[in-house]
Design a protein around this motif. Structure first.
Motif, mmCIF file in Angstrom:
data_model
loop_
_atom_site.group_PDB
_atom_site.id
_atom_site.type_symbol
_atom_site.label_atom_id
_atom_site.label_comp_id
_atom_site.label_asym_id
_atom_site.label_seq_id
_atom_site.Cartn_x
_atom_site.Cartn_y
_atom_site.Cartn_z
ATOM 1 N N UNK A 1 44.307 -124.352 115.800
ATOM 2 C CA UNK A 1 43.812 -123.799 117.272
ATOM 3 C C UNK A 1 42.424 -123.062 116.738
ATOM 4 N N UNK A 2 41.500 -123.653 117.259
ATOM 5 C CA UNK A 2 40.084 -122.788 116.739
ATOM 6 C C UNK A 2 39.150 -122.603 118.001
ATOM 7 N N UNK A 3 38.112 -121.614 117.733
ATOM 8 C CA UNK A 3 37.108 -121.509 118.567
ATOM 9 C C UNK A 3 37.197 -120.177 118.956
ATOM 10 N N UNK A 4 36.332 -119.690 119.761
ATOM 11 C CA UNK A 4 36.176 -118.352 120.274
ATOM 12 C C UNK A 4 37.350 -118.221 121.301
ATOM 13 N N UNK A 5 37.781 -119.276 121.951
ATOM 14 C CA UNK A 5 39.192 -118.983 123.147
ATOM 15 C C UNK A 5 40.368 -119.421 122.476
ATOM 16 N N UNK A 6 40.386 -119.556 121.166
ATOM 17 C CA UNK A 6 41.646 -119.773 120.587
ATOM 18 C C UNK A 6 42.797 -118.696 120.724
ATOM 19 N N UNK A 7 42.496 -117.597 120.626
ATOM 20 C CA UNK A 7 43.507 -116.300 121.016
ATOM 21 C C UNK A 7 43.897 -116.359 122.337
ATOM 22 N N UNK A 8 42.968 -116.857 123.335
ATOM 23 C CA UNK A 8 43.297 -116.760 124.858
ATOM 24 C C UNK A 8 44.240 -117.822 125.029
ATOM 25 N N UNK A 9 43.928 -118.912 124.352
ATOM 26 C CA UNK A 9 44.959 -120.185 124.535
ATOM 27 C C UNK A 9 46.377 -119.764 124.144
ATOM 28 N N UNK A 10 46.570 -119.241 122.986
ATOM 29 C CA UNK A 10 47.766 -118.570 122.472
ATOM 30 C C UNK A 10 48.334 -117.495 123.071
ATOM 31 N N UNK A 11 47.606 -116.640 123.770
ATOM 32 C CA UNK A 11 48.221 -115.715 124.518
ATOM 33 C C UNK A 11 48.809 -116.155 125.857
ATOM 34 N N UNK B 1 55.004 -116.093 123.925
ATOM 35 C CA UNK B 1 55.693 -115.055 124.373
ATOM 36 C C UNK B 1 55.277 -113.744 123.646
ATOM 37 N N UNK B 2 54.910 -113.737 122.478
ATOM 38 C CA UNK B 2 54.513 -112.684 121.732
ATOM 39 C C UNK B 2 53.265 -112.313 121.870
ATOM 40 N N UNK B 3 52.695 -111.062 121.201
ATOM 41 C CA UNK B 3 51.358 -110.644 121.645
ATOM 42 C C UNK B 3 50.504 -111.068 120.149
ATOM 43 N N UNK B 4 49.952 -112.253 120.251
ATOM 44 C CA UNK B 4 49.043 -112.592 119.235
ATOM 45 C C UNK B 4 48.013 -111.706 118.751
ATOM 46 N N UNK B 5 47.601 -110.688 119.943
ATOM 47 C CA UNK B 5 46.213 -110.019 119.589
ATOM 48 C C UNK B 5 46.563 -109.034 118.520
ATOM 49 N N UNK B 6 47.952 -108.590 118.264
ATOM 50 C CA UNK B 6 48.293 -107.819 117.315
ATOM 51 C C UNK B 6 48.100 -108.422 115.853
ATOM 52 N N UNK B 7 47.814 -109.611 115.674
ATOM 53 C CA UNK B 7 47.741 -110.224 114.368
ATOM 54 C C UNK B 7 46.378 -109.818 113.840
ATOM 55 N N UNK B 8 46.368 -109.607 112.384
ATOM 56 C CA UNK B 8 45.238 -109.563 111.530
ATOM 57 C C UNK B 8 45.194 -110.726 110.652
ATOM 58 N N UNK B 9 43.966 -110.938 110.084
ATOM 59 C CA UNK B 9 43.898 -112.077 109.102
ATOM 60 C C UNK B 9 44.982 -112.072 107.996
ATOM 61 N N UNK B 10 45.713 -113.232 107.668
ATOM 62 C CA UNK B 10 46.806 -113.116 106.710
ATOM 63 C C UNK B 10 48.005 -112.561 107.244
ATOM 64 N N UNK B 11 48.246 -112.348 108.453
ATOM 65 C CA UNK B 11 49.468 -112.162 109.148
ATOM 66 C C UNK B 11 50.223 -113.244 109.852
ATOM 67 N N UNK B 12 51.383 -113.484 109.772
ATOM 68 C CA UNK B 12 52.144 -114.450 110.476
ATOM 69 C C UNK B 12 52.954 -113.706 111.679
ATOM 70 N N UNK C 1 58.092 -121.063 117.364
ATOM 71 C CA UNK C 1 57.263 -121.380 116.501
ATOM 72 C C UNK C 1 56.711 -120.041 115.783
ATOM 73 N N UNK C 2 55.907 -120.310 114.580
ATOM 74 C CA UNK C 2 55.255 -119.236 113.843
ATOM 75 C C UNK C 2 53.578 -119.449 114.236
ATOM 76 N N UNK C 3 53.027 -118.330 114.409
ATOM 77 C CA UNK C 3 51.730 -118.211 114.343
ATOM 78 C C UNK C 3 50.936 -117.638 113.244
ATOM 79 N N UNK C 4 50.288 -118.281 112.765
ATOM 80 C CA UNK C 4 49.286 -117.869 111.662
ATOM 81 C C UNK C 4 47.955 -117.558 111.921
ATOM 82 N N UNK C 5 47.529 -116.260 111.620
ATOM 83 C CA UNK C 5 46.036 -115.846 111.781
ATOM 84 C C UNK C 5 45.181 -116.066 110.652
ATOM 85 N N UNK C 6 44.316 -117.218 110.577
ATOM 86 C CA UNK C 6 43.654 -117.463 109.355
ATOM 87 C C UNK C 6 42.439 -116.502 109.615
ATOM 88 N N UNK C 7 41.684 -116.612 110.759
ATOM 89 C CA UNK C 7 40.755 -115.721 111.196
ATOM 90 C C UNK C 7 40.672 -115.546 112.586
#
Length: 361
Positions: free
Chosen positions: A56-66, A70-81, A97-103
């Motif tokens: 999932x990429x682009x400036x709205x990637x996080x908005x879609x994931x959120x 159910x979990x709060x992916x805004x808490x993720x930093x690069x290199x965190x799952x 599922x598992x969410x990986x924040x690449x950037x």
């Protein structure tokens, strides 16, 4: 039937291959108990290349994931799952599922093999913000290298300091002579280790290197049967058994990945369920007598009345006793009432226990 890239390697090792989630997969090699014990004491390598991967990429990637998670992916930093789930509109779960924040604008979602198409359609249905999505499931292989000796055994294959990687972190680095491998300190066994994502064309090189590096540490190939007994000893939910389209994250004990700090699909109804309390609860039990509880067996009370169902059950190789999980009325769980597992014509008494079943050596 889809084939994984390393099928020929498993066949050469005399793996028992079975159809699983539309893929031909190794279910066992030497036997469940031997493989299970080797992961607990040494290390083992699972080919879990049937899992699904979405970018999932682009400036709205996080908005879609959120929106869909159910979990709060805004808490993720690069290199965190982060572990999460897709809630559906009816109080159930589309998948975990598992969410990986690449950037900041690039995330990898890893989903269950049996749900790849369902999950892809679900994400597409909710992608009103035009995030860029790509299904890369057929291009990637995944090895889970699990066990207490995993870091030491695999260190020669990478410059990453494996021993000091924190749980649920990852790095994109060289591994076994292959560049851009995702090395993730995750797994579903409770014995530590890593999950390694790489392109199919590099699968043979990575597999051979892993087996060679692990040879002095007692590495063995491990099938899906032992993966199931290992995850059950930890009380980890398996989609299709303990969670599905009809089980809510609240009743499944997944309130900890259900964050009401944001709006997501069906969040209002799930918040209400959390506040009012779920009517049933996923419990863990150990049999008080010999027996093997199995998925689908009835859970009964002392009068023989059916009160629930076993969702996962096995003879624990580590504990040498029957263990399982299942749903019963919340009030019975709270009162720690006696339950029985109906195994053929006999009701075997069982005790409710706190997870995990396996507490380590």
């Amino acid at each position: 039937m889809k084939e994984i890239a390393l099928k020929h390697k498993h066949e050469a090792l005399n793996a028992k291959m079975v159809p699983f989630a539309g893929y031909n997969m190794p279910v066992s090699y030497e036997g469940v108990n031997i493989e299970h014990e080797n992961v607990r004491k040494n290390l083992g390598v699972f080919d879990v290349s049937h899992m699904g991967e979405f970018l999932i990429t682009g400036k709205n990637a996080l908005a879609l994931i959120q929106k869909v998670c159910s979990n709060d992916a805004s808490k993720l930093v690069d290199g965190k799952a982060q572990y999460s789930c897709f809630p559906n509109e009816d109080g159930g779960i589309v998948d975990d599922l598992i969410i990986y924040r690449i950037n900041e604008e690039k995330y990898l979602l890893v989903v269950n093999a049996s749900n790849i198409e369902k999950d892809w359609n679900w994400i597409a249905q909710h992608n009103t913000m035009d995030a860029t999505t790509r299904d890369i499931s057929d291009d990637y292989s995944l090895l889970a290298i699990q066990g207490p000796k995993a870091a030491e055994a695999m260190q020669s294959l990478t410059d990453i300091d494996l021993a000091n990687m924190k749980f649920y972190t990852f790095e994109v680095a060289g591994f076994a002579g292959v560049e851009n491998v995702i090395i993730s300190a995750t797994g579903y066994t409770g014995s530590g280790g890593f999950e390694i994502y790489f392109k199919n064309e590099d699968a043979e090189q990575v597999w051979d290197a892993v087996m060679k590096a692990g040879a002095d540490y007692g590495i063995k190939p491990i099938g899906l049967a032992a993966r199931d007994t290992l995850r059950l000893e930890m009380g980890y939910c398996l989609y299709g058994n303990d969670i599905d389209d009809n089980t809510s994250p609240i009743e499944a004990g997944l309130g900890w990945i259900t964050k009401f700090t944001k709006d997501f699909v069906n969040s209002e109804a799930l918040l209400k369920e959390k506040e009012e309390g779920a009517r049933r609860k996923l419990i863990a039990f150990e049999l008080d007598e010999r027996g093997i509880p199995r998925h689908g067996y009835d859970i009964v009370d002392e009068n023989g009345k059916i009160i629930g169902v076993v969702t996962s059950g096995t003879m624990s190789p580590s504990l040498d006793k029957g263990i399982g999980m299942g749903y019963i009325p919340t009030v019975m769980a709270k009162n720690n009432e006696k339950i029985f597992i109906q195994i053929r014509k006999k009701a075997i008494p069982a005790s409710l226990v706190k997870l995990p079943f396996y507490k380590g050596e």
